[in-house]
Design a protein around this motif. Structure first.
Motif, short mmCIF file in Angstrom:
data_model
loop_
_atom_site.label_atom_id
_atom_site.label_comp_id
_atom_site.label_asym_id
_atom_site.label_seq_id
_atom_site.Cartn_x
_atom_site.Cartn_y
_atom_site.Cartn_z
N MET A 288 0.46 -1.25 0.31
CA MET A 288 -0.08 -0.30 0.21
C MET A 288 1.20 1.12 0.11
O MET A 288 1.98 1.14 1.19
N GLU A 289 0.78 1.72 -0.58
CA GLU A 289 2.12 2.88 -1.06
C GLU A 289 1.11 4.37 -0.45
O GLU A 289 1.43 5.56 -1.25
N HIS A 290 1.36 4.92 0.91
CA HIS A 290 1.68 5.72 1.45
C HIS A 290 2.75 6.40 1.26
O HIS A 290 3.77 5.72 1.22
N ALA A 320 7.77 -1.99 -7.92
CA ALA A 320 7.59 -1.41 -9.05
C ALA A 320 6.75 -0.80 -8.87
O ALA A 320 5.91 1.05 -9.27
N HIS A 321 5.28 -1.02 -8.73
CA HIS A 321 4.42 -0.72 -8.87
C HIS A 321 3.97 -0.10 -7.64
O HIS A 321 3.32 1.29 -8.03
N GLU A 322 4.68 0.13 -6.49
CA GLU A 322 4.19 0.38 -5.24
C GLU A 322 5.18 1.73 -5.14
O GLU A 322 4.37 3.18 -5.06
N THR A 323 5.95 1.82 -6.03
CA THR A 323 7.08 3.81 -6.08
C THR A 323 6.06 4.22 -7.11
O THR A 323 6.15 5.80 -7.25
N SER A 324 5.53 3.24 -8.02
CA SER A 324 4.58 4.80 -9.10
C SER A 324 3.29 5.58 -8.70
O SER A 324 3.39 6.48 -8.83
N HIS A 325 3.05 4.65 -7.70
CA HIS A 325 1.84 5.20 -6.90
C HIS A 325 2.37 6.80 -6.33
O HIS A 325 1.80 7.53 -6.44
N ILE A 326 3.52 6.97 -5.73
CA ILE A 326 3.67 7.91 -5.53
C ILE A 326 3.79 9.19 -6.54
O ILE A 326 3.30 10.24 -5.57
N LYS A 343 -5.23 5.12 -10.93
CA LYS A 343 -3.97 4.70 -10.41
C LYS A 343 -3.30 3.16 -10.39
O LYS A 343 -2.60 3.46 -10.10
N GLU A 344 -4.24 2.73 -10.23
CA GLU A 344 -4.18 0.97 -10.69
C GLU A 344 -3.08 0.88 -11.39
O GLU A 344 -2.70 -0.07 -12.03
N VAL A 345 -3.85 1.54 -12.68
CA VAL A 345 -3.64 1.01 -14.34
C VAL A 345 -2.12 1.30 -14.69
O VAL A 345 -1.43 0.53 -14.80
ZN LIG Z 1 -2.00 -0.32 -6.58
#
Ligand SMILES: [Zn+2]
Length: 854
Positions: A288-290, A320-326, A343-345
């Motif tokens: 989870m991308e807090h 990479a997924h969670e870091t991209s969410h930043i 945000k997910e895509v």
């Molecule tokens: Zn996600």
């Protein structure tokens, strides 16, 4: 730094403001439980410049209450309506409340603190509360806790404006027992330690949405690492020797690489004040991308010694997924949760780009195909499917939006967009979008208008069909004989019975006796076609693996593929064919016995490991879901023999495990059961590979549910073998579901009506899987109706994925007309049933409807 509302937003707000200026606001909606869209729209227009100063006192253990204080500062642009602050706790949890310095006794309606206009000023307002925090989303354990507020749960812990487009700056202070460490979104400013407690003050955050605010506190170890001037912090609770030493360097490096890659791609330097992450045992999600404090499930990052390629690839993708969410989610956030897919895509899209070059040995095209299409089709082919963007009236229903359409169809649609826009223009557009909406919120339509400008292409119709409409087209080849040869076009049907056209281009292939022709064809367009001189022997609608829909094979193609599918040398094309073959099986255009015999041969000879895995899954589905009982009985000995032969042949441990789990899954004969019993006794696979404790538990329970004689004996013995209390508790929980004694099963099922017995959701889902196993489905039909009747309560007490998995686990094993009738009558009897749950039922019941149609 708060972004002013865009022109589009203002347009959407103005009509509402006009309405409320001449009529009283629709009070029921405004104050309803959760956060209605009406409340959110009004608050977004009137509540500005929010800051929260929060402090929490965290006691020892998990029983004593967590208490807190909040100072909420904000300005108002209108005080026509009372201010509504979300706080979903019993009223007595509010200990005191000051509004602009004056103590008041607030009205408390449906989890909202309602502050009347007379206490407010039209500019700056300060609300001060002392309170007890609700425990629901604090994830309290004996010596640690962590918050998890996505999508709308911040307001269960502290009072706030719990909607994604009221971003705020948070200043947090935590008072904790001594020996505790904490991490939050921003760096710690001061840490004061006394004999009995630690007080940490964190600096003020950048503007973030409430669902992204987070802290974890407890007995954690801290590891810090600097790479090229980037400092990263990791909190963990790992005690097994070697796990941190073996993994930490790689974990930091993967984060560093992702950060640098994203800074380059977006041309925006890392926007938050610090970078850290927390490894949490049994975390609900993979990550989870807090911002400043990403959470991970510890086991997803701390791999065993000599991990498989797949485990390493999954870990790199997750980071990479969670870091991209930043950037995609944290810096620019969706305006309302109906756009959560956005945000997910993008996190998925970026993570594929970041990670693929580091794993050159993996066929990424095939991986994309097999991980996305089957899961997306499984929902999109049903009457319960939903569009990528779904209406959301109230934040309390945001959990229902998550599912295969967001996680699996949206990435397919994103690849179409990349193809339409071109990779460079898409990147350009994304850079403009991120810059324009930094620290604010945006909608999908905001991005589409930027992309239309950048590409100078109209994308509206494409976006409307693929993103806003539910379902997918059914495409069939149409062959007409003409003077110049055989002309093949594709008809397009809308399964919903209306006339819709999904814009896409197919890369079609026609195989004849002596020739193979390919061409780009647009469905339902007579001007584009593929022409072959000779009569087609096989028509493949799309060989690129990028088109999307139900591709129905004609009988000639089916005949050709059932004898020649293994001769296609490109694994991606074989994958495309198999995914479509399975859809044809589901649609009833390939007979189950023919499908079965084709896949039997294919599975025996398939060398690509990704395809082997996929084929094993659809083989098992054909076996249990499509063959009749008598068909299954007659092919079972041969199927077991073939799969067992593979178990004997394979030496690679992870591949052997896959084959063995297929063997365990399909074994039904007496000889097969005796063989399983031998494996269970020795705990070893041929060649000496030791089965893990989890595998042995599954084996025991599977043998029991399949009617192994005297199951009590192996269950008791397996119980004695289990080490570790958590596993033992889980085993004991599940065991009654496989009992041959009806009163035991009945008692187990009725125990599930108490929410306390559903707390461990994965345990419940596992037990339901056994309870409704296809071999014992008949005796469990009586549980279907009460399970459906419980679904609304399941939604209100469970986590976001629970209602869907509950109804899927209940229905998956059933194929009878009686089961179908039960579901249909339930839906007929409840015309006002919540639409999101009705869709979940229709998704899970799809196979029931179809198998009974055959
Ligand atoms: Zn996600």
């Amino acid at each position: 730094m708060k972004k002013p509302p865009s022109a589009l937003t203002l347009l959407k707000i103005i009509p509402f403001l006009l309405v409320i200026s001449c009529h009283p606001v629709d009070e029921e909606k405004y104050f309803e439980e959760g956060v209605s869209k009406l409340l959110a729209t009004y608050r977004y227009a009137t509540v500005k410049d929010v800051t929260y100063k929060l402090s929490f006192i965290i006691p020892e253990g998990k029983e004593a209450p967590v208490t807190g204080e909040a100072v909420i500062d904000f300005s108002l642009t209108s005080k026509r309506e009372p201010v509504v602050i979300d706080f979903r706790v019993p009223k007595e949890y509010i200990h005191s409340l000051l509004v602009n310095g004056k103590a008041i006794d607030p009205s408390f309606i449906n989890g909202h603190i309602v502050v009347a206009e007379k206490f407010l000023t039209k500019k700056f307002n300060r609300i001060e509360l002392s309170f007890r925090a609700g425990d629901l989303s604090l994830n309290r354990n004996e010596d640690f806790l962590y918050t998890l507020f996505v999508p709308d749960r911040a307001s269960t812990a502290f009072p706030c404006f719990d909607q994604p487009d009221i971003k705020a700056r948070f200043s947090l202070t935590l008072e904790m027992p001594s020996g505790y460490r904490a991490m939050s979104n921003s760096p710690a400013l001061t840490t004061d330690t006394t004999d009995s407690k630690v007080i940490v003050r964190f600096s003020e955050t950048k503007p973030i949405s409430t669902y992204l605010f987070a802290f974890a506190a407890g007995k954690f170890e801290l590891v810090t690492k600097e790479i090229d001037g980037v400092t990263m912090e990791m909190l963990h609770r790992e005690t097994r020797p070697g796990y941190i030493a073996n993994n930490a360097d790689e974990i930091f490096k993967l984060h560093y690489n992702s950060l640098k890659w994203l800074e380059d791609y977006t041309q925006i330097p890392y926007p938050f004040d610090k970078f850290g992450f927390v490894l949490i045992p049994s975390f609900q999600y993979s990550g989870m991308e807090h911002p400043g404090s990403i959470y991970y499930r510890a086991s997803s990052l701390l791999l065993d010694e000599s991990p498989t390629l797949n485990e390493r690839l999954s870990r790199a993708s997750l980071i990479a997924h969670e870091t991209s969410h930043i950037w995609f989610g944290d810096l620019v956030t969706m305006k309302w949760f109906d756009d959560v897919w956005l945000k997910e895509v993008f996190a998925g899209y970026m993570s594929d780009k970041i990670v693929s070059p580091d794993f050159p040995g993996v066929n990424h095209e095939l991986r994309f195909l097999l991980s996305r299409y089957p899961a997306a089709y499984a929902v999109d082919r049903t009457r319960g499917t939903n569009p990528i963007i779904q209406d959301l009236d109230n934040m309390k229903d945001a959990g229902s939006l998550y599912g295969a359409i967001i996680y699996n169809k949206a990435p397919v649609v994103m690849r179409q967009l990349e193809k339409l826009a071109g990779e460079a223009d898409l990147r350009n557009g994304l850079q403009i979008y991120l810059k324009k909406y930094s620290w604010g919120n945006a909608r999908w339509d905001d991005l589409i208008s930027i992309l239309e400008e950048v590409t100078r292409k109209p994308l509206g119709e494409w976006s409307r069909m693929w993103v806003r409409e539910a379902g997918m087209p059914v495409l069939k080849p149409v062959v007409t004989r003409q003077q110049e040869g055989f002309k093949v076009t594709f008809s397009e049907d809308d399964p919903a019975g209306t006339i819709r056209h999904w814009p896409q281009t197919l890369k079609a292939m026609v195989i004849t006796r002596t020739d193979t022709v390919t061409a780009e064809v647009t469905p339902a367009d007579n001007k584009s076609f593929i022409l072959s001189e000779e009569e087609p022997l096989c028509i493949i609608p799309d060989i690129s693996g990028k088109a999307y829909g139900t591709f129905i094979f004609d009988s000639i193609t089916t005949r050709h593929l059932t004898s020649n599918i293994n001769e296609f040398t490109d694994p991606v094309l074989r994958g495309v064919l198999w995914v479509n073959m399975y859809e044809n099986l589901v649609n009833g255009t390939i007979a189950p016995v023919i499908f079965y015999s084709t896949i039997f041969t294919a599975l025996e000879s398939e060398n690509d490991l990704q395809l082997q895995n996929y084929l094993a899954g659809i083989f098992s589905s054909a076996f249990w879901d499509f063959l009749s009982d008598s068909e299954r009985d007659s092919i079972a000995p041969e199927a077991e023999k073939m799969v067992w032969h593979k178990v004997l042949q394979i030496s690679d441990p992870s591949v052997q495990r896959t084959w063995f789990s297929l063997y365990r899954n399909i074994t039904v004969t007496d000889d097969g059961m005796t063989n399983l019993r031998k494996i269970w006794e020795s705990t070893l696979l041929p060649g000496g590979l030791k089965l893990s404790e989890d595998e042995l538990c599954t084996l025991t329970l599977t043998m029991a549910v399949k009617g192994y004689s005297n199951p009590e004996k192996i269950i008791a013995e397996q119980r004695g073998r289990i080490t570790g209390n958590d596993r033992l508790l889980r085993f004991d929980f599940v065991v009654p579901s496989v009992s041959s004694d009806q009163t035991v099963r009945d008692a187990f099922f009725s125990s599930l009506s108490d929410p306390v017995n559903r707390e461990h959701e994965p345990w419940v889902i596992e037990a339901l899987g056994y309870l409704h196993h296809p071999m014992v489905a008949k005796r469990s039909e009586k549980y279907i109706l009460p399970s459906l009747e419980m679904l609304e309560e399941i939604k209100s007490t469970g986590d976001i994925f629970f209602p869907g998995s509950w109804v899927t686990a209940t229905l998956a094993g059933h194929h009878s007309t009686e089961a179908r009738t039960t579901v249909e009558e339930f839906l007929d009897d409840h015309p006002d049933y919540p639409p999101d749950l009705r869709l979940k039922i229709l998704q899970a019941a799809d196979h029931l409807v179809r198998t009974n149609e055959h």
